[in-house]
Write a protein that holds these residues in place. Structure first.
Motif, PDB file in Angstrom:
ATOM      1  N   MET A   1     -17.552  -3.339   2.852  1.00 18.94           N
ATOM      2  CA  MET A   1     -16.516  -4.059   2.155  1.00 18.94           C
ATOM      3  C   MET A   1     -15.130  -3.839   2.764  1.00 18.94           C
ATOM      4  O   MET A   1     -14.247  -4.640   2.591  1.00 18.94           O
ATOM      5  N   THR A   2     -14.954  -2.735   3.439  1.00 15.60           N
ATOM      6  CA  THR A   2     -13.653  -2.449   4.036  1.00 15.60           C
ATOM      7  C   THR A   2     -13.449  -3.324   5.263  1.00 15.60           C
ATOM      8  O   THR A   2     -14.415  -3.800   5.857  1.00 15.60           O
ATOM      9  N   THR A   3     -12.206  -3.570   5.635  1.00 17.16           N
ATOM     10  CA  THR A   3     -11.955  -4.458   6.762  1.00 17.16           C
ATOM     11  C   THR A   3     -12.429  -3.824   8.064  1.00 17.16           C
ATOM     12  O   THR A   3     -12.544  -2.611   8.185  1.00 17.16           O
ATOM     13  N   THR A   4     -12.670  -4.673   9.049  1.00 18.82           N
ATOM     14  CA  THR A   4     -13.152  -4.217  10.350  1.00 18.82           C
ATOM     15  C   THR A   4     -12.153  -3.255  10.992  1.00 18.82           C
ATOM     16  O   THR A   4     -12.550  -2.222  11.532  1.00 18.82           O
ATOM     17  N   ASN A   5     -10.859  -3.592  10.935  1.00 12.89           N
ATOM     18  CA  ASN A   5      -9.835  -2.698  11.493  1.00 12.89           C
ATOM     19  C   ASN A   5      -9.857  -1.332  10.819  1.00 12.89           C
ATOM     20  O   ASN A   5      -9.779  -0.307  11.485  1.00 12.89           O
ATOM     21  N   ASP A   6      -9.945  -1.330   9.489  1.00 14.53           N
ATOM     22  CA  ASP A   6      -9.995  -0.062   8.754  1.00 14.53           C
ATOM     23  C   ASP A   6     -11.201   0.755   9.200  1.00 14.53           C
ATOM     24  O   ASP A   6     -11.085   1.950   9.474  1.00 14.53           O
ATOM     25  N   GLN A   7     -12.351   0.109   9.286  1.00 16.75           N
ATOM     26  CA  GLN A   7     -13.577   0.809   9.693  1.00 16.75           C
ATOM     27  C   GLN A   7     -13.424   1.418  11.088  1.00 16.75           C
ATOM     28  O   GLN A   7     -13.839   2.555  11.326  1.00 16.75           O
ATOM     29  N   TYR A   8     -12.833   0.666  11.981  1.00 20.25           N
ATOM     30  CA  TYR A   8     -12.644   1.128  13.353  1.00 20.25           C
ATOM     31  C   TYR A   8     -11.819   2.421  13.364  1.00 20.25           C
ATOM     32  O   TYR A   8     -12.196   3.401  14.010  1.00 20.25           O
TER      33      TYR A   8
ATOM     34  N   SER B   1     -16.649   0.250  -1.329  1.00 17.48           N
ATOM     35  CA  SER B   1     -15.544  -0.605  -1.765  1.00 17.48           C
ATOM     36  C   SER B   1     -14.567  -0.717  -0.598  1.00 17.48           C
ATOM     37  O   SER B   1     -14.753  -0.082   0.433  1.00 17.48           O
ATOM     38  N   LYS B   2     -13.521  -1.507  -0.791  1.00 22.45           N
ATOM     39  CA  LYS B   2     -12.516  -1.614   0.264  1.00 22.45           C
ATOM     40  C   LYS B   2     -11.796  -0.278   0.395  1.00 22.45           C
ATOM     41  O   LYS B   2     -11.610   0.437  -0.587  1.00 22.45           O
ATOM     42  N   PHE B   3     -11.362   0.045   1.598  1.00 22.89           N
ATOM     43  CA  PHE B   3     -10.601   1.266   1.825  1.00 22.89           C
ATOM     44  C   PHE B   3      -9.331   1.249   0.977  1.00 22.89           C
ATOM     45  O   PHE B   3      -8.940   2.265   0.411  1.00 22.89           O
ATOM     46  N   SER B   4      -8.702   0.081   0.855  1.00 29.91           N
ATOM     47  CA  SER B   4      -7.470  -0.034   0.072  1.00 29.91           C
ATOM     48  C   SER B   4      -7.713   0.326  -1.391  1.00 29.91           C
ATOM     49  O   SER B   4      -6.878   0.980  -2.020  1.00 29.91           O
TER      50      SER B   4
ATOM     51  N   TRP C   1     -10.097   2.379  -2.527  1.00 27.37           N
ATOM     52  CA  TRP C   1     -10.331   3.828  -2.528  1.00 27.37           C
ATOM     53  C   TRP C   1      -9.000   4.571  -2.446  1.00 27.37           C
ATOM     54  O   TRP C   1      -8.748   5.514  -3.197  1.00 27.37           O
ATOM     55  N   LEU C   2      -8.126   4.131  -1.564  1.00 29.49           N
ATOM     56  CA  LEU C   2      -6.808   4.750  -1.401  1.00 29.49           C
ATOM     57  C   LEU C   2      -5.947   4.528  -2.641  1.00 29.49           C
ATOM     58  O   LEU C   2      -5.231   5.423  -3.079  1.00 29.49           O
ATOM     59  N   TYR C   3      -6.025   3.352  -3.220  1.00 26.94           N
ATOM     60  CA  TYR C   3      -5.288   3.018  -4.440  1.00 26.94           C
ATOM     61  C   TYR C   3      -5.684   3.975  -5.562  1.00 26.94           C
ATOM     62  O   TYR C   3      -4.847   4.442  -6.331  1.00 26.94           O
ATOM     63  N   ARG C   4      -6.996   4.263  -5.654  1.00 28.45           N
ATOM     64  CA  ARG C   4      -7.494   5.181  -6.678  1.00 28.45           C
ATOM     65  C   ARG C   4      -6.871   6.565  -6.488  1.00 28.45           C
ATOM     66  O   ARG C   4      -6.440   7.202  -7.448  1.00 28.45           O
ATOM     67  N   ILE C   5      -6.817   7.031  -5.255  1.00 26.33           N
ATOM     68  CA  ILE C   5      -6.216   8.343  -4.979  1.00 26.33           C
ATOM     69  C   ILE C   5      -4.742   8.327  -5.372  1.00 26.33           C
ATOM     70  O   ILE C   5      -4.253   9.258  -6.030  1.00 26.33           O
ATOM     71  N   ALA C   6      -4.034   7.273  -5.001  1.00 24.86           N
ATOM     72  CA  ALA C   6      -2.609   7.164  -5.331  1.00 24.86           C
ATOM     73  C   ALA C   6      -2.398   7.112  -6.842  1.00 24.86           C
ATOM     74  O   ALA C   6      -1.476   7.735  -7.377  1.00 24.86           O
TER      75      ALA C   6
ATOM     76  N   GLU D   1      -2.678  -7.977  -8.597  1.00 23.15           N
ATOM     77  CA  GLU D   1      -3.799  -8.909  -8.709  1.00 23.15           C
ATOM     78  C   GLU D   1      -5.141  -8.265  -8.366  1.00 23.15           C
ATOM     79  O   GLU D   1      -5.993  -8.861  -7.704  1.00 23.15           O
ATOM     80  N   LEU D   2      -5.321  -7.018  -8.820  1.00 25.10           N
ATOM     81  CA  LEU D   2      -6.618  -6.365  -8.654  1.00 25.10           C
ATOM     82  C   LEU D   2      -7.572  -6.939  -9.700  1.00 25.10           C
ATOM     83  O   LEU D   2      -7.164  -7.271 -10.814  1.00 25.10           O
ATOM     84  N   SER D   3      -8.832  -7.044  -9.339  1.00 23.78           N
ATOM     85  CA  SER D   3      -9.834  -7.506 -10.290  1.00 23.78           C
ATOM     86  C   SER D   3     -10.135  -6.376 -11.280  1.00 23.78           C
ATOM     87  O   SER D   3      -9.784  -5.219 -11.033  1.00 23.78           O
ATOM     88  N   LEU D   4     -10.794  -6.715 -12.397  1.00 22.64           N
ATOM     89  CA  LEU D   4     -11.177  -5.674 -13.355  1.00 22.64           C
ATOM     90  C   LEU D   4     -12.055  -4.624 -12.679  1.00 22.64           C
ATOM     91  O   LEU D   4     -11.894  -3.430 -12.910  1.00 22.64           O
ATOM     92  N   LYS D   5     -12.956  -5.083 -11.814  1.00 20.33           N
ATOM     93  CA  LYS D   5     -13.850  -4.159 -11.103  1.00 20.33           C
ATOM     94  C   LYS D   5     -13.042  -3.176 -10.248  1.00 20.33           C
ATOM     95  O   LYS D   5     -13.316  -1.981 -10.227  1.00 20.33           O
ATOM     96  N   GLU D   6     -12.023  -3.694  -9.552  1.00 24.29           N
ATOM     97  CA  GLU D   6     -11.193  -2.821  -8.711  1.00 24.29           C
ATOM     98  C   GLU D   6     -10.376  -1.853  -9.560  1.00 24.29           C
ATOM     99  O   GLU D   6     -10.232  -0.685  -9.200  1.00 24.29           O
ATOM    100  N   ILE D   7      -9.881  -2.313 -10.700  1.00 26.16           N
ATOM    101  CA  ILE D   7      -9.113  -1.422 -11.575  1.00 26.16           C
ATOM    102  C   ILE D   7     -10.025  -0.335 -12.145  1.00 26.16           C
ATOM    103  O   ILE D   7      -9.614   0.822 -12.267  1.00 26.16           O
ATOM    104  N   ILE D   8     -11.259  -0.694 -12.454  1.00 27.63           N
ATOM    105  CA  ILE D   8     -12.231   0.298 -12.924  1.00 27.63           C
ATOM    106  C   ILE D   8     -12.458   1.353 -11.851  1.00 27.63           C
ATOM    107  O   ILE D   8     -12.485   2.549 -12.135  1.00 27.63           O
ATOM    108  N   GLU D   9     -12.584   0.909 -10.597  1.00 26.24           N
ATOM    109  CA  GLU D   9     -12.765   1.854  -9.484  1.00 26.24           C
ATOM    110  C   GLU D   9     -11.553   2.769  -9.339  1.00 26.24           C
ATOM    111  O   GLU D   9     -11.688   3.958  -9.080  1.00 26.24           O
TER     112      GLU D   9
END
Length: 194
Positions: free
Chosen positions: A1-8, A68-71, A73-78, A147-155
């Motif tokens: 789910m994370t972007t190709t650049n992030d994965q790299y 999930s997207k790296f963003s 995951w990082l958002y959750r930490i923040a 504009e995070l989805s409910l699923k992203e806010i739950i994460e």
């Protein structure tokens, strides 16, 4: 789910290239700072939270599975780092009684807001948002502004779907009550000057 650049860059960091983490920091520093600032209302606190967030992300990067997207995951930490800082430095607790909000009240607030210029409306909304308790303000912010989805806010928050929906509903009701009170006050003050 994370972007190709992030994965790299994540793979490069995992292989020992510490400098590759700079890409991730540069890519997400505004997002992290913005969240921290909205939650704490302090530039200095937001800068410290941003640093702590990236340190935690770096130290725990091996725990990122890419589900999930790296963003996100990082958002959750923040988000959790911001909550910890708020709890640690809490000076006063904003509490507002939840009154039953009727359809007519909502319509009257919408009607009043329509009469205010767009720029003024944004300022009124920002001031009203700041009067919400921290957790509710951040949930409203994530849902409507980021504009995070409910699923992203739950994460991000770790709340259950049912709990998140209840908190979002209550936050909306509180915000409407706050907007109604503030808009009426502002209108009275403006008419009083004329």
């Amino acid at each position: 789910m994370t972007t190709t650049n992030d994965q790299y860059y994540i793979k490069k960091v995992m292989k020992g290239d510490i400098n590759a983490f700079t890409f991730l920091v540069d890519n997400y520093k505004n997002m992290v700072f913005s969240l921290a600032f909205k939650m704490t209302k302090s530039k200095e606190e937001a800068e410290e939270i941003s640093q702590d967030t990236f340190i935690k992300a770096y130290k725990n990067l091996q725990k990122f599975k890419g589900d999930s997207k790296f963003s996100t995951w990082l958002y959750r930490i923040a988000y959790h780092t911001s909550l910890d800082a708020i709890k640690k430095n809490k000076k006063e607790q904003n509490t507002f009684e939840i009154n039953e909000v009727t359809f007519n009240q909502i319509k009257s607030v919408e009607y009043i807001l329509e009469g205010i210029e767009r720029k003024e409306r944004a300022k009124v909304m920002e001031n009203c948002l700041q009067k919400l308790p921290d957790e509710e303000r951040s949930i409203i912010w994530m849902f409507y502004y980021d504009e995070l989805s409910l699923k992203e806010i739950i994460e991000v928050t770790g709340l259950s779907q049912a709990n998140l929906k209840v908190k979002l509903h209550r936050a909306r009701k509180k915000l409407l009550t706050i907007v109604e009170k503030n808009v009426e006050l502002e209108m009275i003050e403006n008419y009083g000057r004329k």
